[in-house]
Every structure is written in C-alpha cells, then in structure tokens.
Write an enzyme that holds these catalytic residues in place. Structure first.
Site, PDB file in Angstrom:
ATOM      1  CG  ASN A  55      -1.754   1.236   1.351  1.00  0.00           C
ATOM      2  OD1 ASN A  55      -1.788   2.059   0.432  1.00  0.00           O
ATOM      3  ND2 ASN A  55      -2.422   1.406   2.487  1.00  0.00           N
ATOM      4  CD1 TRP A  56       3.395   0.945  -3.009  1.00  0.00           C
ATOM      5  CD2 TRP A  56       3.482   2.230  -4.854  1.00  0.00           C
ATOM      6  NE1 TRP A  56       4.074   0.248  -3.982  1.00  0.00           N
ATOM      7  CE2 TRP A  56       4.144   1.013  -5.127  1.00  0.00           C
ATOM      8  CE3 TRP A  56       3.411   3.193  -5.862  1.00  0.00           C
ATOM      9  CZ2 TRP A  56       4.734   0.737  -6.368  1.00  0.00           C
ATOM     10  CZ3 TRP A  56       3.989   2.928  -7.101  1.00  0.00           C
ATOM     11  CH2 TRP A  56       4.651   1.706  -7.344  1.00  0.00           C
ATOM     12  CE  LYS A  57      -0.179   3.163   4.778  1.00  0.00           C
ATOM     13  NZ  LYS A  57      -0.071   3.264   6.223  1.00  0.00           N
TER      14      LYS A  57
ATOM     15  CG  HIS B 192      -5.879   1.988   5.239  1.00  0.00           C
ATOM     16  ND1 HIS B 192      -5.416   2.870   6.180  1.00  0.00           N
ATOM     17  CD2 HIS B 192      -4.892   1.095   5.030  1.00  0.00           C
ATOM     18  CE1 HIS B 192      -4.169   2.523   6.515  1.00  0.00           C
ATOM     19  NE2 HIS B 192      -3.834   1.451   5.827  1.00  0.00           N
TER      20      HIS B 192
ATOM     21  CD  GLU C 267      -2.847   5.463   6.791  1.00  0.00           C
ATOM     22  OE1 GLU C 267      -2.850   5.519   5.544  1.00  0.00           O
ATOM     23  OE2 GLU C 267      -1.922   4.927   7.438  1.00  0.00           O
TER      24      GLU C 267
ATOM     25  CD  GLU D 271      -3.450  -2.319   7.303  1.00  0.00           C
ATOM     26  OE1 GLU D 271      -2.290  -2.444   6.895  1.00  0.00           O
ATOM     27  OE2 GLU D 271      -4.177  -1.376   6.989  1.00  0.00           O
TER      28      GLU D 271
ATOM     29  N   GLY E  55       2.760   2.266  10.778  1.00  0.00           N
ATOM     30  CA  GLY E  55       3.725   3.349  10.612  1.00  0.00           C
ATOM     31  C   GLY E  55       4.470   3.708  11.890  1.00  0.00           C
TER      32      GLY E  55
ATOM     33  CB  SER F 245       5.454  -1.880  11.865  1.00  0.00           C
ATOM     34  OG  SER F 245       5.087  -0.532  12.125  1.00  0.00           O
TER      35      SER F 245
ATOM     36  N   GLY G 108       2.900  -1.032   4.218  1.00  0.00           N
ATOM     37  CA  GLY G 108       2.990   0.382   3.860  1.00  0.00           C
ATOM     38  C   GLY G 108       4.432   0.757   3.574  1.00  0.00           C
ATOM     39  N   GLY G 109       5.117   1.263   4.591  1.00  0.00           N
ATOM     40  CA  GLY G 109       6.469   1.810   4.429  1.00  0.00           C
ATOM     41  C   GLY G 109       7.419   0.903   3.657  1.00  0.00           C
TER      42      GLY G 109
END
Ligand code: 13P
Length: 253
Positions: A12-14, A98, A100, A170, A176, A215, A236-237
């Site tokens: 997930n590149w966000k 998600h 966010e 999640e 993150g 993470s 993500g990251g």
C-alpha cells in the site's frame, strides 16, 4: 485451522511517490518478481499512477490494486473515483476501510460496506481493512471492534460475498509506528477472527485470506507469515523500497 490458502503480499503505497519514482518502483518490482505457487504480489498505488503502472504490470506476475473507491457508479462527487473507473485501468483489488480513511475521511462501517459491495459488483476484489486503536486494545475491546467492522459488511452483502474478498487486520497502533504486533499477538487475533467467520460459514472461513498489516518489514515478515492464520501482509512503508518488498514476498515462500 492452517490450510492451503495462498499468501497475498500487498503493498500500500499510500500518498507516496511521484510519477517517475512510481514508474521506477513498479518496474523494479515487476522485473525482480518471479512467480510463486505460494504467494501472489499486489501493489496498491496512488490512483493517479494507475494508468502508468497498469501498463508496467500487464503480462507480469504483479497484480494492480487501488487504495479506495466510491460506492456509487457516477455523479456529482468531486474528487472521487468509482469502482468501474478503477476497473477500466485493470485494477483487480481495492482497499476498503483503511484506518486512515476511517479516521481522516469519515469512512464509517456503513460506508465501508457500500464500498465493499460496489467493488464486488464491478468485478474487483475488496480487501476489507479492520483494526483497533491502542486504547481499544488496552480496554480488551479488540475483538468486539473487529467483529463489528466485519458484521456491518456481512449485513450488507451476506457472508457468501467473502468468497471473493480478503480481510486485512491492521492494528492502528502498529501502523507506521515501527511497533509491530508480535507473531503470537497477530496469530491470536487472526485465529479469533477466522473462528467468527467460521460461525457464519465454515467453507468461507477456511478459504478466507486474512492479511496482517502494521510495520511489517523484511526482518519480521517470515515469522509473521509462518503463523497458521496469517495469509499475507498489507505493507505500507516497506513496500516503497522494492528490495524490502520483494524480500517480504520471498519470506512468504
Ligand atoms: P506500515 O507498513 O507503514 O506500518 O503501514 C501499514 C498499512 O497501513 C498498510 O495498509
């Protein structure tokens, strides 16, 4: 309840990358990924890059995903994209709910359920994202929160719809933060979730891919992915570095 479920490693590149770095990252992932019988590789890229990236992943082992989509087909919804627009760009998966989006863009359970339904209607596989806050975990509310997030969708579409969907657990406190759930903590939740799905329909529960997100990285992926009820990762990251992302894919076997 382990099984033959194939793993799904999803990036997930966000809201990261620009046009050239997106092309570079996707090209690197495509060029380095070899097919695996045990795991599939998915990248959920910012919508503005879908056109470029869909060309790069065509005829590769990498599958394209989007990060959100509206529940209606068309209309006066400035800034939004419908599921059929995503489908036009060879998108196969879409994230819905998600944390966010739930926290910052008012996606509540009802809206998430409508998005899930719209994705299926348009031939996309929804990945239903669920998760608890740290406070909810500390108050032993984790499972209740997750079940109510799933229940809203089951009420909208019925349990059979999960045959063509995934769930991503999640924990919000792990996103993150570098603070991942331990493999045991994650497995416990995944197992409880699958048990809840089993009460609705045992065949659906046995086939349902439940991904872990929060993470996950090249260092902790192997242990997380070796848990019986963890069927992949939503990353993500670490998905923004092709080599790290591909290491996670390798860890999935
Ligand atoms: P991180 O891997 O950066 O913690 O993000 C997880 C996530 O939110 C994926 O959807």
């Amino acid at each position: 309840m382990s099984s033959v479920r194939k793993k799904l490693i999803a990036g997930n590149w966000k809201m990261n990358t620009n046009r050239s770095s997106a092309i570079q990252l996707a090209s690197h992932v495509v060029a380095s990924s070899v097919g695996s019988d045990n795991a599939n590789l998915l990248i959920c890229v910012p919508a503005i890059h879908l056109a470029d990236v869909s060309k790069l992943v065509a005829n590769s082992k990498v599958v394209l995903g989007a990060q959100d989509g509206h529940w209606l087909e068309s209309g006066a919804f400035t800034g939004e994209l419908s599921m059929s627009m995503l489908k036009d760009y060879q998108v196969e998966y879409v994230l819905v709910g998600h944390s966010e989006r739930r926290e910052m863009f008012a996606d509540d359970n009802q809206r998430v359920a409508l998005k899930f339904e719209a994705a299926l209607k348009n031939g996309l596989t929804p990945i239903l994202c669920i998760g608890e806050t740290l406070q909810q975990r500390e108050q032993s509310e984790t499972l209740n929160v997750l079940i109510s997030q799933c229940e809203a969708v089951v009420e909208q579409v019925g349990i059979q719809a999960f045959e063509n969907a995934c769930v991503a657990y999640e924990p919000i406190w792990a996103i993150g933060t570098g603070k991942t759930a331990s493999p045991e903590q994650a497995q416990e939740v995944h197992n409880e979730l699958r048990a809840w799905f089993e009460k609705q329909d045992s065949t659906i529960a046995a086939g349902l891919q439940i991904l872990y997100g929060g993470s996950m990285n090249a260092g902790n992926a192997k242990e997380l992915l070796s848990q019986a009820d963890i069927d992949g990762g939503l990353i993500g990251g670490a998905s923004l570095k092709a080599d790290d992302f591909l290491d996670i894919y390798s860890a999935a076997g």
